[in-house]
Design a protein around this motif. Sequence first.
Motif, PDB file in Angstrom:
ATOM      1  N   ILE A 288       0.911  -1.141   0.000  1.00 33.57           N
ATOM      2  CA  ILE A 288       0.000   0.000   0.000  1.00 33.57           C
ATOM      3  C   ILE A 288       0.956   1.197   0.000  1.00 33.57           C
ATOM      4  O   ILE A 288       1.836   1.296   0.863  1.00 33.57           O
ATOM      5  CB  ILE A 288      -0.909   0.021   1.244  1.00 33.57           C
ATOM      6  N   ASP A 289       0.817   2.048  -0.971  1.00 36.14           N
ATOM      7  CA  ASP A 289       1.790   3.114  -1.210  1.00 36.14           C
ATOM      8  C   ASP A 289       2.024   4.013  -0.003  1.00 36.14           C
ATOM      9  O   ASP A 289       3.113   4.542   0.178  1.00 36.14           O
ATOM     10  CB  ASP A 289       1.344   3.940  -2.418  1.00 36.14           C
ATOM     11  N   THR A 290       1.022   4.190   0.834  1.00 36.30           N
ATOM     12  CA  THR A 290       1.149   5.089   1.981  1.00 36.30           C
ATOM     13  C   THR A 290       1.732   4.405   3.222  1.00 36.30           C
ATOM     14  O   THR A 290       1.914   5.049   4.244  1.00 36.30           O
ATOM     15  CB  THR A 290      -0.215   5.695   2.335  1.00 36.30           C
ATOM     16  N   CYS A 291       2.035   3.122   3.123  1.00 34.60           N
ATOM     17  CA  CYS A 291       2.538   2.354   4.264  1.00 34.60           C
ATOM     18  C   CYS A 291       4.052   2.560   4.420  1.00 34.60           C
ATOM     19  O   CYS A 291       4.821   2.315   3.487  1.00 34.60           O
ATOM     20  CB  CYS A 291       2.219   0.869   4.036  1.00 34.60           C
ATOM     21  N   ASP A 292       4.486   3.012   5.595  1.00 34.13           N
ATOM     22  CA  ASP A 292       5.907   3.257   5.848  1.00 34.13           C
ATOM     23  C   ASP A 292       6.747   1.993   5.708  1.00 34.13           C
ATOM     24  O   ASP A 292       7.844   2.025   5.155  1.00 34.13           O
ATOM     25  CB  ASP A 292       6.112   3.852   7.242  1.00 34.13           C
ATOM     26  N   THR A 293       6.260   0.870   6.215  1.00 34.21           N
ATOM     27  CA  THR A 293       7.007  -0.376   6.129  1.00 34.21           C
ATOM     28  C   THR A 293       7.147  -0.811   4.670  1.00 34.21           C
ATOM     29  O   THR A 293       8.199  -1.318   4.262  1.00 34.21           O
ATOM     30  CB  THR A 293       6.335  -1.479   6.959  1.00 34.21           C
ATOM     31  N   CYS A 294       6.110  -0.587   3.888  1.00 39.62           N
ATOM     32  CA  CYS A 294       6.179  -0.916   2.460  1.00 39.62           C
ATOM     33  C   CYS A 294       7.231  -0.051   1.765  1.00 39.62           C
ATOM     34  O   CYS A 294       7.965  -0.536   0.898  1.00 39.62           O
ATOM     35  CB  CYS A 294       4.817  -0.723   1.799  1.00 39.62           C
ATOM     36  N   ARG A 295       7.310   1.198   2.136  1.00 42.36           N
ATOM     37  CA  ARG A 295       8.328   2.090   1.556  1.00 42.36           C
ATOM     38  C   ARG A 295       9.723   1.608   1.903  1.00 42.36           C
ATOM     39  O   ARG A 295      10.630   1.617   1.067  1.00 42.36           O
ATOM     40  CB  ARG A 295       8.123   3.523   2.045  1.00 42.36           C
ATOM     41  N   LYS A 296       9.917   1.173   3.151  1.00 42.27           N
ATOM     42  CA  LYS A 296      11.226   0.644   3.564  1.00 42.27           C
ATOM     43  C   LYS A 296      11.579  -0.610   2.782  1.00 42.27           C
ATOM     44  O   LYS A 296      12.727  -0.793   2.358  1.00 42.27           O
ATOM     45  CB  LYS A 296      11.222   0.325   5.060  1.00 42.27           C
ATOM     46  N   ALA A 297      10.599  -1.474   2.583  1.00 45.38           N
ATOM     47  CA  ALA A 297      10.836  -2.711   1.832  1.00 45.38           C
ATOM     48  C   ALA A 297      11.229  -2.384   0.396  1.00 45.38           C
ATOM     49  O   ALA A 297      12.173  -2.972  -0.154  1.00 45.38           O
ATOM     50  CB  ALA A 297       9.592  -3.593   1.864  1.00 45.38           C
TER      51      ALA A 297
END
Length: 115
Positions: free
Chosen positions: A7-16
């Motif tokens: 989900i684009d707004t998810c911080d953990t997704c951005r880190k991944a």
Amino acid sequence: MFTLYIIDTCDTCRKARKALEANSIPFKAHDLRKDGLSATLLEHILERVPLAEAINKRSKTWRDLPQEEKDGLDANSARRLLIEHPTLLKRPLLDMGGDAIKVGYRDGDYDNLSA
């Protein structure tokens, strides 16, 4: 090529995502909110990730569900809820092909991956 379900707004997704890029691992990103979660894709994921592990019970979406929906959760109702609310799916999910999908991300998780 790997697929990273996010989900684009998810911080953990951005880190991944940044970790994959930093390790020069080719991947395509699939935003569950923007690109959707079809029944076929959900089944693909659930064939590799146990249903209990796939539902994000810490999400705001889960907390906002009526209590009777949470209490009466079974395999069929869980699938219906995940299709209706893709943000209920734990993320990020890294589909490495074959039978391997890695759920979640912590620093260093992708350091030893190779495409």
